[in-house]
Design a protein around this motif. Structure first.
Motif, PDB file in Angstrom:
ATOM      1  N   ASP A  94       0.836  -1.208   0.000  1.00 50.52           N
ATOM      2  CA  ASP A  94       0.000   0.000   0.000  1.00 50.52           C
ATOM      3  C   ASP A  94       0.870   1.257   0.000  1.00 50.52           C
ATOM      4  O   ASP A  94       0.571   2.231  -0.704  1.00 50.52           O
ATOM      5  CB  ASP A  94      -0.915   0.029   1.224  1.00 50.52           C
ATOM      6  CG  ASP A  94      -2.151  -0.843   1.066  1.00 50.52           C
ATOM      7  OD1 ASP A  94      -2.394  -1.319  -0.061  1.00 50.52           O
ATOM      8  OD2 ASP A  94      -2.857  -1.053   2.062  1.00 50.52           O
ATOM      9  N   ASP A  95       1.913   1.243   0.813  1.00 49.27           N
ATOM     10  CA  ASP A  95       2.785   2.414   0.901  1.00 49.27           C
ATOM     11  C   ASP A  95       3.524   2.673  -0.405  1.00 49.27           C
ATOM     12  O   ASP A  95       3.808   3.823  -0.751  1.00 49.27           O
ATOM     13  CB  ASP A  95       3.783   2.249   2.048  1.00 49.27           C
ATOM     14  CG  ASP A  95       3.127   2.397   3.420  1.00 49.27           C
ATOM     15  OD1 ASP A  95       1.969   2.872   3.479  1.00 49.27           O
ATOM     16  OD2 ASP A  95       3.762   2.040   4.427  1.00 49.27           O
ATOM     17  N   VAL A  96       3.813   1.599  -1.145  1.00 50.07           N
ATOM     18  CA  VAL A  96       4.405   1.770  -2.477  1.00 50.07           C
ATOM     19  C   VAL A  96       3.389   2.422  -3.409  1.00 50.07           C
ATOM     20  O   VAL A  96       3.691   3.393  -4.114  1.00 50.07           O
ATOM     21  CB  VAL A  96       4.875   0.415  -3.048  1.00 50.07           C
ATOM     22  CG1 VAL A  96       5.269   0.561  -4.522  1.00 50.07           C
ATOM     23  CG2 VAL A  96       6.057  -0.119  -2.251  1.00 50.07           C
ATOM     24  N   LEU A  97       2.166   1.894  -3.396  1.00 45.12           N
ATOM     25  CA  LEU A  97       1.123   2.425  -4.275  1.00 45.12           C
ATOM     26  C   LEU A  97       0.794   3.885  -3.950  1.00 45.12           C
ATOM     27  O   LEU A  97       0.547   4.690  -4.850  1.00 45.12           O
ATOM     28  CB  LEU A  97      -0.147   1.574  -4.154  1.00 45.12           C
ATOM     29  CG  LEU A  97      -0.063   0.139  -4.671  1.00 45.12           C
ATOM     30  CD1 LEU A  97      -1.328  -0.631  -4.293  1.00 45.12           C
ATOM     31  CD2 LEU A  97       0.133   0.101  -6.168  1.00 45.12           C
ATOM     32  N   ASP A  98       0.798   4.198  -2.646  1.00 49.54           N
ATOM     33  CA  ASP A  98       0.386   5.535  -2.208  1.00 49.54           C
ATOM     34  C   ASP A  98       1.551   6.514  -2.092  1.00 49.54           C
ATOM     35  O   ASP A  98       1.335   7.676  -1.737  1.00 49.54           O
ATOM     36  CB  ASP A  98      -0.318   5.444  -0.849  1.00 49.54           C
ATOM     37  CG  ASP A  98      -1.579   4.597  -0.901  1.00 49.54           C
ATOM     38  OD1 ASP A  98      -2.137   4.426  -1.997  1.00 49.54           O
ATOM     39  OD2 ASP A  98      -1.999   4.097   0.164  1.00 49.54           O
ATOM     40  N   HIS A  99       2.784   6.021  -2.325  1.00 53.41           N
ATOM     41  CA  HIS A  99       3.979   6.860  -2.149  1.00 53.41           C
ATOM     42  C   HIS A  99       4.021   7.428  -0.731  1.00 53.41           C
ATOM     43  O   HIS A  99       4.380   8.598  -0.526  1.00 53.41           O
ATOM     44  CB  HIS A  99       4.015   7.996  -3.179  1.00 53.41           C
ATOM     45  CG  HIS A  99       3.852   7.530  -4.601  1.00 53.41           C
ATOM     46  ND1 HIS A  99       4.846   6.849  -5.277  1.00 53.41           N
ATOM     47  CD2 HIS A  99       2.811   7.621  -5.463  1.00 53.41           C
ATOM     48  CE1 HIS A  99       4.425   6.556  -6.495  1.00 53.41           C
ATOM     49  NE2 HIS A  99       3.192   7.007  -6.628  1.00 53.41           N
ATOM     50  N   ALA A 100       3.644   6.605   0.243  1.00 57.08           N
ATOM     51  CA  ALA A 100       3.544   7.066   1.627  1.00 57.08           C
ATOM     52  C   ALA A 100       4.926   7.290   2.232  1.00 57.08           C
ATOM     53  O   ALA A 100       5.806   6.428   2.120  1.00 57.08           O
ATOM     54  CB  ALA A 100       2.773   6.051   2.460  1.00 57.08           C
ATOM     55  N   GLY A 155     -10.338  -5.867  -4.088  1.00 56.94           N
ATOM     56  CA  GLY A 155     -10.831  -4.658  -3.449  1.00 56.94           C
ATOM     57  C   GLY A 155     -10.032  -3.429  -3.827  1.00 56.94           C
ATOM     58  O   GLY A 155     -10.588  -2.335  -4.008  1.00 56.94           O
ATOM     59  N   GLU A 156      -8.721  -3.612  -3.958  1.00 57.15           N
ATOM     60  CA  GLU A 156      -7.876  -2.485  -4.398  1.00 57.15           C
ATOM     61  C   GLU A 156      -8.257  -2.043  -5.809  1.00 57.15           C
ATOM     62  O   GLU A 156      -8.321  -0.846  -6.102  1.00 57.15           O
ATOM     63  CB  GLU A 156      -6.403  -2.885  -4.356  1.00 57.15           C
ATOM     64  CG  GLU A 156      -5.788  -2.895  -2.977  1.00 57.15           C
ATOM     65  CD  GLU A 156      -5.571  -1.500  -2.423  1.00 57.15           C
ATOM     66  OE1 GLU A 156      -5.756  -0.503  -3.154  1.00 57.15           O
ATOM     67  OE2 GLU A 156      -5.215  -1.400  -1.235  1.00 57.15           O
ATOM     68  N   PHE A 157      -8.504  -3.003  -6.687  1.00 57.43           N
ATOM     69  CA  PHE A 157      -8.900  -2.657  -8.055  1.00 57.43           C
ATOM     70  C   PHE A 157     -10.248  -1.941  -8.069  1.00 57.43           C
ATOM     71  O   PHE A 157     -10.445  -0.969  -8.804  1.00 57.43           O
ATOM     72  CB  PHE A 157      -8.945  -3.901  -8.942  1.00 57.43           C
ATOM     73  CG  PHE A 157      -7.615  -4.254  -9.545  1.00 57.43           C
ATOM     74  CD1 PHE A 157      -7.192  -3.668 -10.728  1.00 57.43           C
ATOM     75  CD2 PHE A 157      -6.775  -5.160  -8.926  1.00 57.43           C
ATOM     76  CE1 PHE A 157      -5.955  -3.977 -11.294  1.00 57.43           C
ATOM     77  CE2 PHE A 157      -5.532  -5.481  -9.471  1.00 57.43           C
ATOM     78  CZ  PHE A 157      -5.124  -4.884 -10.664  1.00 57.43           C
ATOM     79  N   CYS A 162     -12.840   3.764  -8.748  1.00 61.60           N
ATOM     80  CA  CYS A 162     -13.779   4.822  -8.377  1.00 61.60           C
ATOM     81  C   CYS A 162     -13.100   6.005  -7.689  1.00 61.60           C
ATOM     82  O   CYS A 162     -13.733   6.723  -6.913  1.00 61.60           O
ATOM     83  CB  CYS A 162     -14.899   4.260  -7.504  1.00 61.60           C
ATOM     84  SG  CYS A 162     -14.357   3.508  -5.968  1.00 61.60           S
ATOM     85  N   VAL A 163     -11.821   6.222  -7.951  1.00 62.37           N
ATOM     86  CA  VAL A 163     -11.125   7.373  -7.380  1.00 62.37           C
ATOM     87  C   VAL A 163     -11.796   8.673  -7.831  1.00 62.37           C
ATOM     88  O   VAL A 163     -12.040   8.878  -9.026  1.00 62.37           O
ATOM     89  CB  VAL A 163      -9.639   7.371  -7.793  1.00 62.37           C
ATOM     90  CG1 VAL A 163      -8.978   8.708  -7.477  1.00 62.37           C
ATOM     91  CG2 VAL A 163      -8.897   6.239  -7.094  1.00 62.37           C
ATOM     92  N   LYS A 179     -13.880  -6.531   0.986  1.00 61.00           N
ATOM     93  CA  LYS A 179     -12.759  -7.247   0.402  1.00 61.00           C
ATOM     94  C   LYS A 179     -11.420  -6.789   0.980  1.00 61.00           C
ATOM     95  O   LYS A 179     -10.557  -7.603   1.306  1.00 61.00           O
ATOM     96  CB  LYS A 179     -12.751  -7.050  -1.117  1.00 61.00           C
ATOM     97  CG  LYS A 179     -13.905  -7.733  -1.847  1.00 61.00           C
ATOM     98  CD  LYS A 179     -13.936  -7.359  -3.321  1.00 61.00           C
ATOM     99  CE  LYS A 179     -15.055  -8.070  -4.061  1.00 61.00           C
ATOM    100  NZ  LYS A 179     -14.788  -9.503  -4.253  1.00 61.00           N
ATOM    101  N   LYS A 180     -11.252  -5.471   1.124  1.00 66.16           N
ATOM    102  CA  LYS A 180      -9.953  -4.929   1.511  1.00 66.16           C
ATOM    103  C   LYS A 180      -9.636  -5.124   2.988  1.00 66.16           C
ATOM    104  O   LYS A 180      -8.487  -5.372   3.352  1.00 66.16           O
ATOM    105  CB  LYS A 180      -9.888  -3.426   1.195  1.00 66.16           C
ATOM    106  CG  LYS A 180      -9.583  -3.094  -0.237  1.00 66.16           C
ATOM    107  CD  LYS A 180      -9.209  -1.620  -0.378  1.00 66.16           C
ATOM    108  CE  LYS A 180      -7.964  -1.309   0.410  1.00 66.16           C
ATOM    109  NZ  LYS A 180      -7.562   0.105   0.303  1.00 66.16           N
ATOM    110  N   THR A 181     -10.618  -4.967   3.854  1.00 67.90           N
ATOM    111  CA  THR A 181     -10.368  -4.978   5.296  1.00 67.90           C
ATOM    112  C   THR A 181     -11.073  -6.120   6.002  1.00 67.90           C
ATOM    113  O   THR A 181     -10.450  -6.906   6.710  1.00 67.90           O
ATOM    114  CB  THR A 181     -10.827  -3.639   5.919  1.00 67.90           C
ATOM    115  OG1 THR A 181     -10.173  -2.569   5.268  1.00 67.90           O
ATOM    116  CG2 THR A 181     -10.510  -3.603   7.399  1.00 67.90           C
TER     117      THR A 181
END
Length: 336
Positions: A94-100, A155-157, A162-163, A179-181
């Motif tokens: 998630d942190d990679v995807l979000d650039h956290a 769930g991520e997809f 819907c962003v 799905k995600k949590t």
């Protein structure tokens, strides 16, 4: 019903004790498993895994197994740790995807070690968690675990699709967080029940409890994105909004807003979503009762989950049932 101060203190003591045992199990497992591996892998894994966290999923696994009659310590602790491995793997990715830049109040793995290290460490944790589940709880448990993992990806997809989409509905949101949590939390309870050799009624009850408490957890988390204290949560308030995530407070506000309120919400969502826009959106949500609505929805899910525990009627089960009840109420009252 809100738990008393004494009940909350007892729950925190249980969480802290379980977290300490989970960390001990993970340290031992990493030391044994990583012999001969590249030292950077061990460094990254230790940084990712041992940097705090409540370890709620391992706690749920352990309690579910004990409720069904099996509480052997060493094996159960390692099984429970497998869920912390998978949970941490998802956070790394998630942190990679979000650039956290931060996670749990300090630099994220991707910020500290780079993208490649974060992805590879997450892959290792995923593989190790699957091995432990299969070895310790059997093929049915591994099937539950893998289904939850696949659901998280789906769930991520769904969420990516819907962003910043103001047409997203509450039903779509619930599908995403299921799905995600909720899927992983439900799996933690189900695998514990399977390890404890629970009967079909017990397995169904704990699976449902995990699902509903998972939904409550995520709704409460999404409220914290707008109402939380950055010092307590360890992440910037409005982070989900800035990323265009359509969470329940925003969806509810959009469904109720009219006129100028509606125009401001749409402009904020489809604009650059800066901090000033978040302040405007938060005020509109408050005026429309969106925060109150979300808390009520979380309480409804929690009530369904707690009702599922009614099948555990034996005297020797009540201590663990009480922990699950306290944990459910904590999910709604937490500030991080």
């Amino acid at each position: 019903m809100k738990p008393s101060a004494a009940e909350t203190a007892a729950l925190f003591a249980q969480i802290a004790d379980n977290a300490a045992h989970a960390e001990e199990s993970m340290r031992s497992d990493l030391a044994a498993t990583l012999r001969g591996s590249d030292p950077l892998l061990a460094e990254v894994l230790n940084y990712a895994l041992l940097g705090g966290g409540k370890r709620l999923r391992p706690l749920l696994t352990a309690i579910s197994s004990r409720l069904c009659g099996k509480g052997d310590r060493q094996q159960l602790r390692l099984l429970a740790a497998a869920f912390e491995y998978l949970h941490t793997a998802t956070l790394l990715h998630d942190d990679v995807l979000d650039h956290a830049e931060n996670r749990r109040g300090r630099k994220s793995v991707v910020s500290q070690y780079g993208t490649a290290a974060a992805i590879l460490a997450g892959d290792w944790l995923h593989a190790r968690s699957m091995h432990l589940i299969g070895a310790l709880a059997g093929p049915q448990a591994l099937e539950v675990f893998c289904a939850a993992t696949a659901g998280m990806v789906d769930g991520e997809f769904l969420q990516m699709r819907c962003v910043a989409d103001p047409t997203v509905t509450e039903a779509h949101y619930l599908a995403v967080i299921s799905k995600k949590t909720a899927g992983l939390i439900s799996a933690a309870c189900a695998v514990g029940a399977l390890h404890g050799q629970g009967n079909s009624e017990q397995l169904a009850a704990l699976t449902l409890y995990g699902e509903k408490i998972g939904l409550s957890f995520q709704i409460a988390d999404d409220l914290l994105d707008y109402l939380g204290d950055e010092q307590a949560t360890g992440k910037k308030v409005g982070n989900d909004f800035a990323e265009g995530k359509m969470t329940l407070p925003l969806i509810h506000a959009l469904s109720r807003a009219e006129g100028q309120d509606k125009a401001e919400l749409l402009h904020s969502i489809q604009g650059d979503r800066h901090s000033a826009a978040c302040v405007i959106v938060r005020q509109v949500m408050n005026n429309l009762g969106s925060f109150i609505y979300c808390r009520q929805r979380a309480e409804e899910e929690m009530a369904t989950g707690l009702a599922a525990l009614s099948c555990f009627t034996e005297d020797n089960q009540q201590e663990n049932v009480a922990i699950l009840r306290r944990l459910a109420h904590y999910v709604l009252s937490r500030d991080r």
